[in-house]
Design an enzyme around this catalytic site. Structure first.
Site, PDB file in Angstrom:
ATOM      1  N   ASP A 197       6.206   2.654   1.950  1.00 47.95           N
ATOM      2  CA  ASP A 197       5.965   3.742   0.937  1.00 47.95           C
ATOM      3  C   ASP A 197       6.880   4.892   1.023  1.00 47.95           C
ATOM      4  O   ASP A 197       6.643   6.105   0.016  1.00 47.95           O
ATOM      5  CB  ASP A 197       4.381   4.052   0.748  1.00 47.95           C
ATOM      6  CG  ASP A 197       3.571   2.924   0.217  1.00 47.95           C
ATOM      7  OD1 ASP A 197       4.164   1.857  -0.554  1.00 47.95           O
ATOM      8  OD2 ASP A 197       2.389   2.977   0.398  1.00 47.95           O
ATOM      9  N   ARG A 201       2.497 -10.078  -5.509  1.00 52.79           N
ATOM     10  CA  ARG A 201       1.211  -9.542  -4.602  1.00 52.79           C
ATOM     11  C   ARG A 201       0.420 -10.577  -4.187  1.00 52.79           C
ATOM     12  O   ARG A 201      -0.816 -10.720  -4.908  1.00 52.79           O
ATOM     13  CB  ARG A 201       0.642  -8.483  -5.222  1.00 52.79           C
ATOM     14  CG  ARG A 201       1.553  -7.142  -5.509  1.00 52.79           C
ATOM     15  CD  ARG A 201       0.849  -6.167  -6.513  1.00 52.79           C
ATOM     16  NE  ARG A 201       1.890  -5.067  -6.616  1.00 52.79           N
ATOM     17  CZ  ARG A 201       2.009  -4.048  -5.844  1.00 52.79           C
ATOM     18  NH1 ARG A 201       1.462  -4.022  -4.649  1.00 52.79           N
ATOM     19  NH2 ARG A 201       2.915  -3.047  -5.985  1.00 52.79           N
ATOM     20  N   PRO A 202       0.595 -11.855  -3.806  1.00 48.19           N
ATOM     21  CA  PRO A 202      -0.008 -12.877  -3.340  1.00 48.19           C
ATOM     22  C   PRO A 202      -1.135 -12.280  -2.602  1.00 48.19           C
ATOM     23  O   PRO A 202      -1.407 -11.465  -1.745  1.00 48.19           O
ATOM     24  CB  PRO A 202       0.690 -13.676  -2.527  1.00 48.19           C
ATOM     25  CG  PRO A 202       1.777 -12.716  -1.890  1.00 48.19           C
ATOM     26  CD  PRO A 202       1.968 -11.929  -2.769  1.00 48.19           C
ATOM     27  N   ILE A 203      -2.459 -12.956  -3.032  1.00 47.45           N
ATOM     28  CA  ILE A 203      -3.702 -12.670  -2.283  1.00 47.45           C
ATOM     29  C   ILE A 203      -4.187 -13.928  -1.531  1.00 47.45           C
ATOM     30  O   ILE A 203      -5.458 -13.901  -1.329  1.00 47.45           O
ATOM     31  CB  ILE A 203      -4.714 -12.294  -3.312  1.00 47.45           C
ATOM     32  CG1 ILE A 203      -5.222 -13.125  -4.508  1.00 47.45           C
ATOM     33  CG2 ILE A 203      -4.196 -10.976  -3.783  1.00 47.45           C
ATOM     34  CD1 ILE A 203      -6.268 -12.708  -5.270  1.00 47.45           C
ATOM     35  N   ASP A 204      -3.322 -14.694  -1.068  1.00 46.12           N
ATOM     36  CA  ASP A 204      -3.911 -15.949  -0.682  1.00 46.12           C
ATOM     37  C   ASP A 204      -4.417 -15.691   0.845  1.00 46.12           C
ATOM     38  O   ASP A 204      -5.480 -16.245   1.194  1.00 46.12           O
ATOM     39  CB  ASP A 204      -2.409 -17.092  -0.405  1.00 46.12           C
ATOM     40  CG  ASP A 204      -1.358 -16.370   0.330  1.00 46.12           C
ATOM     41  OD1 ASP A 204      -0.946 -15.028   0.043  1.00 46.12           O
ATOM     42  OD2 ASP A 204      -0.885 -16.949   1.510  1.00 46.12           O
ATOM     43  N   GLN A 205      -3.801 -14.859   1.464  1.00 45.07           N
ATOM     44  CA  GLN A 205      -4.598 -14.359   2.815  1.00 45.07           C
ATOM     45  C   GLN A 205      -5.989 -13.978   2.506  1.00 45.07           C
ATOM     46  O   GLN A 205      -6.933 -14.247   3.538  1.00 45.07           O
ATOM     47  CB  GLN A 205      -3.740 -13.500   3.431  1.00 45.07           C
ATOM     48  CG  GLN A 205      -2.225 -14.136   4.065  1.00 45.07           C
ATOM     49  CD  GLN A 205      -1.820 -13.504   5.355  1.00 45.07           C
ATOM     50  OE1 GLN A 205      -1.975 -14.031   6.306  1.00 45.07           O
ATOM     51  NE2 GLN A 205      -0.928 -12.410   5.159  1.00 45.07           N
ATOM     52  N   ARG A 231      -3.733  -1.620  -8.193  1.00 44.94           N
ATOM     53  CA  ARG A 231      -3.462  -2.831  -7.334  1.00 44.94           C
ATOM     54  C   ARG A 231      -4.670  -2.779  -6.316  1.00 44.94           C
ATOM     55  O   ARG A 231      -5.401  -3.799  -6.009  1.00 44.94           O
ATOM     56  CB  ARG A 231      -2.308  -2.428  -6.420  1.00 44.94           C
ATOM     57  CG  ARG A 231      -2.108  -3.537  -5.310  1.00 44.94           C
ATOM     58  CD  ARG A 231      -0.726  -3.695  -4.704  1.00 44.94           C
ATOM     59  NE  ARG A 231      -0.290  -2.334  -4.138  1.00 44.94           N
ATOM     60  CZ  ARG A 231      -0.645  -1.950  -2.687  1.00 44.94           C
ATOM     61  NH1 ARG A 231      -1.147  -2.940  -1.964  1.00 44.94           N
ATOM     62  NH2 ARG A 231      -0.307  -0.797  -2.229  1.00 44.94           N
ATOM     63  N   ARG A 283      -0.624   8.590 -10.321  1.00 43.61           N
ATOM     64  CA  ARG A 283      -1.414   7.571  -9.303  1.00 43.61           C
ATOM     65  C   ARG A 283      -1.968   7.862  -7.967  1.00 43.61           C
ATOM     66  O   ARG A 283      -2.757   7.453  -7.444  1.00 43.61           O
ATOM     67  CB  ARG A 283      -1.045   6.190  -9.634  1.00 43.61           C
ATOM     68  CG  ARG A 283      -0.941   5.556 -10.809  1.00 43.61           C
ATOM     69  CD  ARG A 283      -0.599   3.974 -10.715  1.00 43.61           C
ATOM     70  NE  ARG A 283      -1.373   3.473  -9.552  1.00 43.61           N
ATOM     71  CZ  ARG A 283      -0.879   2.710  -8.454  1.00 43.61           C
ATOM     72  NH1 ARG A 283       0.560   2.514  -8.742  1.00 43.61           N
ATOM     73  NH2 ARG A 283      -1.432   2.407  -7.753  1.00 43.61           N
ATOM     74  N   CYS A 317       1.571  -0.860  -9.344  1.00 46.30           N
ATOM     75  CA  CYS A 317       3.081  -0.868  -9.604  1.00 46.30           C
ATOM     76  C   CYS A 317       3.460  -2.343  -9.228  1.00 46.30           C
ATOM     77  O   CYS A 317       3.093  -2.994  -8.611  1.00 46.30           O
ATOM     78  CB  CYS A 317       3.423  -0.042  -8.423  1.00 46.30           C
ATOM     79  SG  CYS A 317       3.167   1.650  -8.659  1.00 46.30           S
ATOM     80  N   LYS A 364      -4.459   8.293  -0.142  1.00 43.26           N
ATOM     81  CA  LYS A 364      -4.766   7.493  -1.430  1.00 43.26           C
ATOM     82  C   LYS A 364      -5.035   6.096  -0.757  1.00 43.26           C
ATOM     83  O   LYS A 364      -5.943   5.695  -1.346  1.00 43.26           O
ATOM     84  CB  LYS A 364      -3.657   7.389  -2.112  1.00 43.26           C
ATOM     85  CG  LYS A 364      -3.307   6.212  -3.180  1.00 43.26           C
ATOM     86  CD  LYS A 364      -2.147   5.990  -3.724  1.00 43.26           C
ATOM     87  CE  LYS A 364      -2.017   4.659  -4.667  1.00 43.26           C
ATOM     88  NZ  LYS A 364      -2.169   3.600  -3.991  1.00 43.26           N
ATOM     89  N   ASN A 365      -4.205   5.725   0.120  1.00 47.39           N
ATOM     90  CA  ASN A 365      -4.305   4.353   0.537  1.00 47.39           C
ATOM     91  C   ASN A 365      -5.751   4.043   1.368  1.00 47.39           C
ATOM     92  O   ASN A 365      -6.100   2.992   1.399  1.00 47.39           O
ATOM     93  CB  ASN A 365      -3.439   3.928   1.484  1.00 47.39           C
ATOM     94  CG  ASN A 365      -1.943   3.782   0.707  1.00 47.39           C
ATOM     95  OD1 ASN A 365      -2.018   3.664  -0.512  1.00 47.39           O
ATOM     96  ND2 ASN A 365      -0.647   3.821   1.433  1.00 47.39           N
TER      97      ASN A 365
END
Length: 434
Positions: free
Chosen positions: A317, A134-138, A105, A409, A129, A34-35
């Site tokens: 996970d 879930r910061p996306i700053d990077q 996500r 999912r 989930c 999945k990932n």
């Protein structure tokens, strides 16, 4: 009973019903990762030509992403249960609305893919989930280092660049999402990009291998330094997804929990090393083959200590599933969650089944109990749902699990695979109840 009210009519929601204490035996075959696939499908946007993706897990996240690609003009066709053809040649849009991405996500990978191909992207903040911020700053700092400007307006990230130029990018922490997203965009930047302190998970390697099949030039994936030499165009290709280490781990833990003798096939055993070590530590016998691991368990389990870490450490996970398993251990176990700050939301559901668990911040203390008891519970997220399934397999009586949409999912045909190894589990579908 789990139900929703729609136009004044109560509808019973789909759920899983498990009659526990059935010993498991036989073989279970693991689907594609999945990932990996949730990054590879967006990556196909960047190819001018047909991409054929094999060993595809037919799960809800895949269906959601395919719907998103179809909405922006890609031609997508499932050929059999586990193969997908994507032709992105005629895509002209670079937008993904909240309605498209609210369930998943990994939709943030659309940012890197759109930016690489169009030098523009408009993508709503991701859903999926909810067990922590879930910061996306990077991600955004990486895009900026490549030459993109961004704004966030009403929950939509807007990115644009006259051109993308290779850069030296150091990640504050080895973020899987940021590593993949920067890798996507940098594949079509001018010049060379170095990502230092990169994450090393197997699905990062798989995504890099797929991009290289399309004509990208990526070296070092799976190490902490990735070098990407940008190219001007990517073409179609055929690619087979790696096996899903988390699905494999879930069935290995299920075998340990329910007792019995289960062989998990179509896996890469090396990916399972952190879990395999823990299962042996708590008293299971493991036999490793070229692409399989056999788990033999008496159900007489010893306590242990688990700390989640970035790969090659113990996967976050698999933490909920491991917590469920340790509810049946003979003694006190301690689990420390080092990746997400709020991943113990499911604990109250395990307590409904009789689990004796105390949470203090990022640490859960699990006192093993003599017997879990069936109850009505709800999945709070994907892996929490898997943990409840595992607990239900060992519980006395009947366990009913709601919010199956979370489990779907990431797990393909979970009730069929469990029944094939002796579990008593069935899916009860939606119906009007008044």
């Amino acid at each position: 009973m789990y139900y929703t009210v729609e136009k004044g009519v109560r509808k019973q929601m789909e759920h899983l019903v498990i009659t526990g204490q059935k010993q498991l035996s036989g073989e279970v075959f693991i689907s594609g990762a999945k990932n990996a696939v949730v990054a590879i499908i967006p990556a196909a946007i960047m190819a001018k030509g047909k991409c054929v993706i094999e060993n595809l897990p037919y799960i809800e996240d895949v269906r959601s992403l395919v719907d998103t690609l179809t909405n922006i003009g890609a031609v997508c066709e499932f050929t059999g249960d586990n193969s997908l053809i994507i032709d992105s040649s005629n895509i002209e849009k670079y937008c993904a609305t909240y309605e498209s991405v609210k369930k998943i996500r990994a939709s943030y990978y659309l940012m890197g893919a759109f930016l690489g191909r169009f030098k523009k992207a408009e993508v709503a903040m991701p859903g999926g989930c909810n067990f922590g911020t879930r910061p996306i700053d990077q991600h955004l700092r990486g895009f900026k280092a490549l030459g993109a400007e961004y704004t966030i307006q009403h929950g939509v990230v807007k990115l644009s660049a006259e051109k993308l130029t290779g850069s030296h990018i150091y990640l504050d922490m080895p973020s899987v999402g940021a590593t993949i997203n920067i890798m996507l965009a940098a594949s079509m930047a001018e010049g060379v990009t170095l990502i230092e302190n990169a994450a090393k998970e197997p699905h990062i390697v798989d995504t890099a291998n797929f991009l290289n099949m399309l004509g990208a030039k990526i070296k070092g994936a799976g190490t902490d330094v990735i070098k990407i030499t940008g190219v001007s165009e990517l073409h179609g290709a055929e690619y087979m997804i790696i096996p899903d280490q988390i699905e494999a781990g879930t069935y290995m833990i299920a075998a340990a929990m329910a007792g019995g003798d289960v062989t998990v096939r179509n896996i890469i055993p090396k990916h399972m090393d952190p879990l395999s070590a823990k299962l042996q530590e708590i008293g299971c016998m493991l036999y490793e083959g070229d692409d399989s691991i056999r788990v033999v368990s008496t159900g007489n389990l010893l306590p242990t200590t688990v700390k989640t870490m970035a790969y090659p450490g113990f996967p976050t996970d698999l933490q909920p599933q491991m917590t469920a398993l340790l509810c049946a251990a003979n003694g006190t176990s301690i689990l420390t969650e080092n990746v997400w700050e709020n991943r113990f939301q499911y604990i109250n559901e395990l307590k409904r089944l009789g689990g004796n668990i105390t949470v203090e911040g990022r640490v859960a203390v699990v006192e093993g109990v003599r017997q879990l008891m069936g109850a009505e519970v709800n999945a709070t997220d994907l892996r929490a749902g898997a943990a409840l399934v595992i607990a239900g397999l060992a519980a006395k009586g009947t366990t009913t699990i709601g919010n199956v949409k979370y489990i779907d999912r990431g797990y393909e045909k979970i009730e069929h695979k469990l029944r094939a190894i002796g579990a008593d589990v069935k899916r009860v579908g939606e119906k009007n109840i008044g």
